[in-house]
Motif scaffolding. Structure first.
Motif, PDB file in Angstrom:
ATOM      1  N   TYR A 138       0.819  -1.206   0.000  1.00 32.58           N
ATOM      2  CA  TYR A 138       0.000   0.000   0.000  1.00 32.58           C
ATOM      3  C   TYR A 138       0.853   1.257   0.000  1.00 32.58           C
ATOM      4  O   TYR A 138       1.939   1.294   0.590  1.00 32.58           O
ATOM      5  N   GLY A 139       0.328   2.310  -0.618  1.00 32.70           N
ATOM      6  CA  GLY A 139       1.055   3.558  -0.730  1.00 32.70           C
ATOM      7  C   GLY A 139       1.054   4.394   0.521  1.00 32.70           C
ATOM      8  O   GLY A 139       1.491   5.557   0.488  1.00 32.70           O
ATOM      9  N   ASP A 140       0.571   3.838   1.629  1.00 33.27           N
ATOM     10  CA  ASP A 140       0.669   4.542   2.908  1.00 33.27           C
ATOM     11  C   ASP A 140       1.278   3.654   3.995  1.00 33.27           C
ATOM     12  O   ASP A 140       1.214   3.985   5.180  1.00 33.27           O
ATOM     13  N   SER A 141       1.887   2.516   3.596  1.00 35.22           N
ATOM     14  CA  SER A 141       2.448   1.567   4.560  1.00 35.22           C
ATOM     15  C   SER A 141       3.965   1.513   4.453  1.00 35.22           C
ATOM     16  O   SER A 141       4.516   1.422   3.351  1.00 35.22           O
ATOM     17  N   TYR A 142       4.625   1.538   5.590  1.00 34.84           N
ATOM     18  CA  TYR A 142       6.083   1.429   5.660  1.00 34.84           C
ATOM     19  C   TYR A 142       6.384   0.251   6.580  1.00 34.84           C
ATOM     20  O   TYR A 142       6.049   0.280   7.768  1.00 34.84           O
ATOM     21  N   ASP A 146      11.441  -7.969   5.545  1.00 35.73           N
ATOM     22  CA  ASP A 146      11.941  -8.377   4.234  1.00 35.73           C
ATOM     23  C   ASP A 146      10.764  -8.408   3.255  1.00 35.73           C
ATOM     24  O   ASP A 146       9.952  -9.335   3.284  1.00 35.73           O
ATOM     25  N   TYR A 147      10.677  -7.414   2.386  1.00 34.59           N
ATOM     26  CA  TYR A 147       9.546  -7.313   1.471  1.00 34.59           C
ATOM     27  C   TYR A 147       9.460  -8.492   0.502  1.00 34.59           C
ATOM     28  O   TYR A 147       8.400  -8.748  -0.070  1.00 34.59           O
ATOM     29  N   LEU A 148      10.555  -9.195   0.282  1.00 36.60           N
ATOM     30  CA  LEU A 148      10.515 -10.315  -0.658  1.00 36.60           C
ATOM     31  C   LEU A 148      10.102 -11.631   0.002  1.00 36.60           C
ATOM     32  O   LEU A 148       9.869 -12.614  -0.696  1.00 36.60           O
ATOM     33  N   ALA A 149       9.989 -11.647   1.333  1.00 30.04           N
ATOM     34  CA  ALA A 149       9.639 -12.893   2.024  1.00 30.04           C
ATOM     35  C   ALA A 149       8.298 -13.462   1.574  1.00 30.04           C
ATOM     36  O   ALA A 149       8.189 -14.680   1.366  1.00 30.04           O
ATOM     37  N   PRO A 150       7.229 -12.655   1.399  1.00 29.82           N
ATOM     38  CA  PRO A 150       5.978 -13.232   0.904  1.00 29.82           C
ATOM     39  C   PRO A 150       6.122 -13.857  -0.479  1.00 29.82           C
ATOM     40  O   PRO A 150       5.512 -14.898  -0.769  1.00 29.82           O
ATOM     41  N   LEU A 151       6.931 -13.257  -1.361  1.00 28.64           N
ATOM     42  CA  LEU A 151       7.149 -13.828  -2.687  1.00 28.64           C
ATOM     43  C   LEU A 151       7.843 -15.175  -2.600  1.00 28.64           C
ATOM     44  O   LEU A 151       7.461 -16.133  -3.287  1.00 28.64           O
ATOM     45  N   THR A 163       0.207 -15.171  -0.551  1.00 28.87           N
ATOM     46  CA  THR A 163       0.813 -15.222   0.782  1.00 28.87           C
ATOM     47  C   THR A 163       0.719 -13.836   1.375  1.00 28.87           C
ATOM     48  O   THR A 163       1.266 -12.873   0.820  1.00 28.87           O
ATOM     49  N   MET A 164       0.021 -13.724   2.488  1.00 31.98           N
ATOM     50  CA  MET A 164      -0.190 -12.434   3.140  1.00 31.98           C
ATOM     51  C   MET A 164       0.647 -12.344   4.407  1.00 31.98           C
ATOM     52  O   MET A 164       0.584 -13.235   5.263  1.00 31.98           O
ATOM     53  N   ALA A 165       1.448 -11.297   4.532  1.00 31.79           N
ATOM     54  CA  ALA A 165       2.168 -11.052   5.773  1.00 31.79           C
ATOM     55  C   ALA A 165       1.158 -10.645   6.839  1.00 31.79           C
ATOM     56  O   ALA A 165       0.267  -9.826   6.593  1.00 31.79           O
ATOM     57  N   VAL A 166       1.283 -11.226   8.033  1.00 29.56           N
ATOM     58  CA  VAL A 166       0.337 -10.948   9.112  1.00 29.56           C
ATOM     59  C   VAL A 166       1.104 -10.602  10.389  1.00 29.56           C
ATOM     60  O   VAL A 166       2.218 -11.073  10.614  1.00 29.56           O
ATOM     61  N   TYR A 167       0.487  -9.784  11.212  1.00 27.66           N
ATOM     62  CA  TYR A 167       1.076  -9.339  12.469  1.00 27.66           C
ATOM     63  C   TYR A 167       0.097  -9.649  13.592  1.00 27.66           C
ATOM     64  O   TYR A 167      -1.105  -9.372  13.471  1.00 27.66           O
ATOM     65  N   TYR A 206      -0.661  -7.174   7.440  1.00 29.23           N
ATOM     66  CA  TYR A 206       0.525  -6.354   7.688  1.00 29.23           C
ATOM     67  C   TYR A 206       0.712  -5.279   6.622  1.00 29.23           C
ATOM     68  O   TYR A 206       1.347  -4.259   6.859  1.00 29.23           O
ATOM     69  N   GLY A 207       0.167  -5.537   5.433  1.00 27.13           N
ATOM     70  CA  GLY A 207       0.278  -4.547   4.359  1.00 27.13           C
ATOM     71  C   GLY A 207       1.117  -4.994   3.184  1.00 27.13           C
ATOM     72  O   GLY A 207       1.487  -4.168   2.347  1.00 27.13           O
ATOM     73  N   ALA A 208       1.411  -6.295   3.094  1.00 29.94           N
ATOM     74  CA  ALA A 208       2.186  -6.819   1.958  1.00 29.94           C
ATOM     75  C   ALA A 208       1.692  -8.222   1.648  1.00 29.94           C
ATOM     76  O   ALA A 208       1.704  -9.092   2.524  1.00 29.94           O
ATOM     77  N   THR A 209       1.265  -8.440   0.415  1.00 32.33           N
ATOM     78  CA  THR A 209       0.737  -9.732  -0.003  1.00 32.33           C
ATOM     79  C   THR A 209       1.318 -10.110  -1.360  1.00 32.33           C
ATOM     80  O   THR A 209       1.273  -9.308  -2.295  1.00 32.33           O
ATOM     81  N   ALA A 210       1.870 -11.310  -1.454  1.00 31.17           N
ATOM     82  CA  ALA A 210       2.311 -11.844  -2.742  1.00 31.17           C
ATOM     83  C   ALA A 210       1.123 -12.521  -3.408  1.00 31.17           C
ATOM     84  O   ALA A 210       0.380 -13.265  -2.766  1.00 31.17           O
ATOM     85  N   LEU A 211       0.950 -12.263  -4.697  1.00 33.01           N
ATOM     86  CA  LEU A 211      -0.200 -12.805  -5.430  1.00 33.01           C
ATOM     87  C   LEU A 211       0.241 -13.394  -6.758  1.00 33.01           C
ATOM     88  O   LEU A 211       1.224 -12.946  -7.360  1.00 33.01           O
ATOM     89  N   ARG A 212      -0.545 -14.347  -7.229  1.00 27.70           N
ATOM     90  CA  ARG A 212      -0.408 -14.822  -8.596  1.00 27.70           C
ATOM     91  C   ARG A 212      -1.309 -13.974  -9.497  1.00 27.70           C
ATOM     92  O   ARG A 212      -2.421 -13.608  -9.119  1.00 27.70           O
ATOM     93  N   ARG A 213      -0.821 -13.692 -10.687  1.00 27.96           N
ATOM     94  CA  ARG A 213      -1.568 -12.837 -11.606  1.00 27.96           C
ATOM     95  C   ARG A 213      -2.942 -13.410 -11.923  1.00 27.96           C
ATOM     96  O   ARG A 213      -3.895 -12.657 -12.187  1.00 27.96           O
ATOM     97  N   GLU A 214      -3.093 -14.721 -11.893  1.00 28.87           N
ATOM     98  CA  GLU A 214      -4.384 -15.328 -12.231  1.00 28.87           C
ATOM     99  C   GLU A 214      -5.488 -14.870 -11.281  1.00 28.87           C
ATOM    100  O   GLU A 214      -6.667 -14.846 -11.653  1.00 28.87           O
TER     101      GLU A 214
END
Length: 275
Positions: A138-142, A146-151, A163-167, A206-214
């Motif tokens: 999201y454009g308001d989340s910092y 490791d931003y690549l961990a969900p990928l 895969t969604m990062a959760v807190y 948490y504000g970061a989710t890896a997704l498949r394009r499908e």
């Protein structure tokens, strides 16, 4: 699982799409095979008015810099190779400020058009730019993680669609919206901060989710839709993995959140990662 270098001090697993194995190459140049981040930055920022009446939230000043500069620096340092910016409200200001490249990252833009499409609708509009697997934030989340961990997690589990990062929030920083069972998001329910607590929902997106394009391809085109509907559906189908994160998140969607991030960035001990 065989791995090769994934940017600086990162390892990139091979990733599956529709049963096919896709090998990613080392970060020699930012192209379609580079880790891709998609930033949802098109909202109205109503909670931050009057600040956001003439300035998009992505460009709000934080500790002497536009917020977007802090976020793009973090993504570049994490090993992201390219960024797609989904813009809407005051989107031309974002283009003018950030240009086509920032912090070494090539930037592409997808505009909602005359009608704001919501977070999932904006992703659908960006479909031509999306990699087979990408990171959405999201454009308001910092986020000090490791931003690549969900990928990496999604690529290691071909049966998952996201895969969604959760807190583990337990209602502290905002209204908790996620129930976790093992490695899966068992339930997702977007909730207001003043909603009665639901003990089953003790984690938060948490504000970061890896997704498949499908996942995005299946959404209706040019239709306003919130990403929470996608999260809820994937969780109900058992196709959304949960990646626990220990460090708290920061956001500028509220005045309190902006103050917290400014204080953290200004702390001598570097309370959050600066990239």
């Amino acid at each position: 699982m065989a791995t090769i270098s994934w940017g600086r001090r990162r390892e990139r697993p091979r990733c599956a799409e529709g049963g096919r194995r896709l090998w990613y190459v080392p970060l020699v140049r930012p192209d379609a095979s580079s880790p891709q981040a998609v930033i949802l930055a098109g909202g109205l920022g109503t909670r931050m008015r009057p600040r956001t009446e003439r300035t998009p939230k992505f460009l709000l000043p934080v500790a002497g810099r536009p917020f977007g500069a802090w976020l793009l620096d973090r993504l570049a340092a994490a090993g992201v190779g390219e960024v797609v910016l989904c813009v809407g409200h005051l989107g031309e200001a974002v283009r003018a400020a950030m240009g086509d490249r920032f912090a070494g990252l090539p930037l592409r833009y997808a505009d909602d058009g005359p009608e704001l499409l919501g977070t999932a609708g904006a992703l659908r509009r960006a479909l031509p730019h999306l990699a087979p697997v990408f990171l959405m934030t999201y454009g308001d989340s910092y986020l000090p993680f490791d931003y690549l961990a969900p990928l990496r997690d999604l690529c290691a589990h071909p049966g998952a669609l996201g895969t969604m990062a959760v807190y583990r929030n337990e209602g502290r920083l905002d209204a908790s919206n996620t129930a976790v069972s093992g490695d899966l998001v068992a339930r997702y329910e977007k909730r207001r901060a003043d909603a009665p607590p639901d003990p089953a929902l003790d984690h938060i997106d948490y504000g970061a989710t890896a997704l498949r394009r499908e996942v995005v391809e299946a959404l209706p085109a040019d239709t306003p839709l919130g990403f929470d509907a996608v999260q809820r559906d994937l969780a109900a189908r058992g196709r959304l993995r949960a990646l626990p994160v220990a460090a708290r998140f920061y956001e500028i969607g509220s005045e309190r959140g902006l103050r917290d991030l400014e204080a953290a960035l200004a702390a001598p001990a570097a309370a959050v990662e600066r990239g």
